[in-house]
Design a protein around this motif. Structure first.
Motif, PDB file in Angstrom:
ATOM      1  N   UNK A 245     -45.755 -22.591 -22.722  1.00  0.00           N
ATOM      2  CA  UNK A 245     -44.832 -23.451 -21.982  1.00  0.00           C
ATOM      3  C   UNK A 245     -44.884 -24.819 -22.643  1.00  0.00           C
TER       4      UNK A 245
ATOM      5  N   UNK B 210     -41.705 -20.002 -23.236  1.00  0.00           N
ATOM      6  CA  UNK B 210     -41.104 -19.707 -21.925  1.00  0.00           C
ATOM      7  C   UNK B 210     -39.607 -20.040 -21.967  1.00  0.00           C
ATOM      8  N   UNK B 211     -38.896 -19.504 -21.010  1.00  0.00           N
ATOM      9  CA  UNK B 211     -37.447 -19.687 -20.985  1.00  0.00           C
ATOM     10  C   UNK B 211     -37.063 -21.165 -20.900  1.00  0.00           C
ATOM     11  N   UNK B 212     -37.846 -21.929 -20.138  1.00  0.00           N
ATOM     12  CA  UNK B 212     -37.548 -23.356 -20.008  1.00  0.00           C
ATOM     13  C   UNK B 212     -37.713 -24.070 -21.355  1.00  0.00           C
TER      14      UNK B 212
ATOM     15  N   UNK C 106     -31.877 -19.288 -23.741  1.00  0.00           N
ATOM     16  CA  UNK C 106     -32.620 -18.094 -23.320  1.00  0.00           C
ATOM     17  C   UNK C 106     -31.747 -16.837 -23.283  1.00  0.00           C
TER      18      UNK C 106
ATOM     19  N   UNK D  80     -38.446 -14.446 -21.971  1.00  0.00           N
ATOM     20  CA  UNK D  80     -39.602 -13.616 -21.730  1.00  0.00           C
ATOM     21  C   UNK D  80     -39.276 -12.372 -20.946  1.00  0.00           C
ATOM     22  N   UNK D  81     -38.251 -12.372 -20.199  1.00  0.00           N
ATOM     23  CA  UNK D  81     -37.855 -11.200 -19.455  1.00  0.00           C
ATOM     24  C   UNK D  81     -36.347 -11.104 -19.555  1.00  0.00           C
TER      25      UNK D  81
ATOM     26  N   UNK E 241     -33.538 -11.659 -17.503  1.00  0.00           N
ATOM     27  CA  UNK E 241     -33.034 -12.122 -16.209  1.00  0.00           C
ATOM     28  C   UNK E 241     -31.561 -11.804 -16.065  1.00  0.00           C
ATOM     29  N   UNK E 242     -31.080 -11.954 -14.855  1.00  0.00           N
ATOM     30  CA  UNK E 242     -29.649 -11.866 -14.640  1.00  0.00           C
ATOM     31  C   UNK E 242     -29.146 -13.289 -14.723  1.00  0.00           C
TER      32      UNK E 242
ATOM     33  N   UNK F  89     -27.317 -16.682 -14.549  1.00  0.00           N
ATOM     34  CA  UNK F  89     -26.290 -17.174 -13.634  1.00  0.00           C
ATOM     35  C   UNK F  89     -24.989 -17.317 -14.405  1.00  0.00           C
TER      36      UNK F  89
END
Lengths: 143, 382
Positions: B167, B308-310, B329, B357-358, B360-361, B363
């Motif tokens: 991170x 991390x995504x952030x 991301x 990292x994963x 996500x759906x 937005x």
């Protein structure tokens, strides 16, 4: 005499109102009220040695859906050397997510309840509330 | 009656006049005699079997913009004897000789394009005495130095890239932890970032070393060190080191955590450099009959961390690095201009897997953002 005083005061007032003269620092800006989250992230297991389980994730998000999406507000760089983690947050309700991974060889991890074998990871999630100038404590417990 | 000076006073005045005239010389020599001083840099790399010695010589000039006529002015001949001896308990247990190899220089101003360094193949042992011996025939003087190589060490955090992510944001700065490297005086912390550079014609995988912090530990006897890094410096370094090119998209693949431990000599040298004492660099040397550094280093790396995504989004849209055109991301990028110069992609197809990292759906973008969104695929098709 009075007139000269008035002129001087008016000149001072005009200079004081010049927005370009605002100093470029943080004086006069109030810090946002923040509370503290204290996360106790201990490693324990009935029979897998603690040095065979490692902390792998610790995040804070605004709600459970954001946790699912991976839209975290803050994340910690978890280490083997640290059990307690602090997050400084504005008042409100939040969710946390923590994860630990098993690094045993063979089938010890799956026997110990981790999905899969080595690197199998368990996740836990929970809700907490942050208040002004207060410390909220969360204890991470895995099933 | 005419007065005359006493003889003694006349003598004093006469000699004073001579002294005064002779002291009026204003020309001073600013150049030292044009002798040759060997300048040597040799950092034994304990992680490699290939070792190098850089050997050059000082030369006097009145105008540094005029290059010397011959490489002989700045380099010793290729026949110069260069060797390193391994010494255990006062006995030479191994001796390696170096041979000259031509070096391809980077772009920039150099006095001469020709350049050679000296190369040898041998493994360097930790915590062992080594002796560097150079015999340039031109000076007929042995140039030599000794060093005690640094000990082995391990990175103990960050660790486990299989399950941990880095991170890279100031809300929780990453701390490096590592064990002590015996005889080391300096540790350099940093990252190697692997990334794709996606141009209109081809995609290239590249890497960049991001040195973040040098820590000088000479007197300590601790066996475990830790040091937090400032995440902002990661982005600042990238912003300065990578060229901004609107015709390129970039995608961060992974980062390796790196710690380099350096010997005492290297520690002194770098401390003088980082202390801003520019003109003191040459004050430190451990080369006899020359200038330079003979030291050793150990490099330790933990490969393959993902951000991390952030952190990926900060790399893409952060104020400091947004000009570098990293994708976010989701593997896409808002605000990429649909320039006509971006032609059809002919290179290998880039995996559209997200750097996140994963999975996500994501937005859905806001209406006002939709026009500017560009994925890697759409970028390549333009």
């Amino acid at each position: 005499m009075k007139l000269s005083y008035i002129l001087i005061l008016a000149a001072l007032a005009l200079f004081a109102c010049n927005p370009d003269d605002m100093p470029d620092d943080n004086h006069g800006i109030e810090a946002k009220p923040e509370g503290t989250l204290r996360v106790l992230f201990e490693i324990s297991h009935p029979w897998i040695p603690p040095d065979r389980i490692v902390r792998s994730e610790l995040h804070v998000a605004k709600d459970a859906m954001e946790i699912y999406k991976g839209n975290f507000i803050q994340s910690a760089n978890v280490t083997t050397f640290q059990e307690v983690y602090f997050f400084y947050l504005e008042p409100g309700s939040y969710y946390y997510e923590a994860a630990e991974a098993c690094i045993c060889g063979g089938d010890s991890c799956s026997a110990g309840g981790f999905p899969g074998n080595k690197w199998g990871t368990k996740h836990v999630m929970g809700k907490f509330t942050i208040d002004d100038d207060k410390v909220t404590q969360v204890i991470v417990l895995f099933q | 009656m005419r007065k005359t000076l006493p003889p003694l006073l006349a003598l004093v005045i006469f000699f004073s006049a001579i002294l005064a005239f002779s002291s009026c010389e204003t020309d001073i020599t600013v150049l030292a005699p044009a002798g040759t001083t060997p300048v040597v840099i040799c950092i034994l790399n304990q992680d490699s079997t290939t070792q190098y010695v850089r050997l050059s010589r000082s030369y006097a000039v009145t105008d540094a913009t005029i290059p010397p006529d011959s490489p002989d002015s700045i380099l010793f001949s290729k026949a110069t004897k260069v060797g390193v001896e391994e010494v255990i308990n006062g006995v030479v247990t191994n001796r390696s000789f170096f041979t000259p190899v031509e070096l391809i220089k980077d772009s920039g101003f150099f006095p001469r394009q020709e350049h050679w360094v000296y190369k040898a193949e041998f493994k360097v042992k930790p915590e062992t005495d080594y002796r560097l011996i150079i015999y340039p025939e031109e000076t007929d003087e042995i140039v030599y130095s000794t060093c005690y190589t640094v000990g082995d060490f391990e990175i103990v955090n960050p660790l486990y890239p299989e399950v941990r992510y880095i991170h890279m944001l100031p809300d929780h700065n990453l701390s490096f932890y590592w064990t002590r490297s015996l005889n080391a005086a300096i540790y350099q912390l940093g990252f190697v970032m692997h990334y794709l550079e996606i141009g209109p014609d081809k995609t290239i995988e590249k890497e960049i070393l991001i040195p973040l912090k040098s820590i000088f530990y000479l007197e300590t006897r601790e066996n475990l060190f830790s040091y937090p890094i400032n995440s902002a410096n990661f982005y600042n370094y990238l912003s300065e080191a990578l060229p901004s090119d609107p015709a390129l998209l970039r995608q961060c693949l992974s980062v390796d955590a790196v710690i380099i431990s350096g010997g005492e000599e290297l520690g002194y040298y770098m401390q003088l450099q980082e202390g801003g004492q520019t003109f003191s660099i040459i004050d430190y040397s451990n080369i006899k009959n020359g200038f330079g550094i003979f030291s050793s280093q150990v490099v330790r790396k933990i490969n393959g961390f993902r951000l991390t995504e952030q952190s990926i989004d900060t790399l893409a849209y952060g104020v400091v690095t947004k000009k570098l055109n990293f994708v976010d991301r989701t593997g896409s990028r808002r605000g990429v201009p649909s320039g006509a110069s971006v032609r059809q992609q002919k290179g290998p197809r880039v995996n559209l897997g997200t750097t996140a990292k994963r999975s996500p759906l994501p937005a859905p973008p806001r209406e006002d953002d939709r026009e500017g969104i560009s994925t890697i695929d759409s970028f390549k098709k333009k």
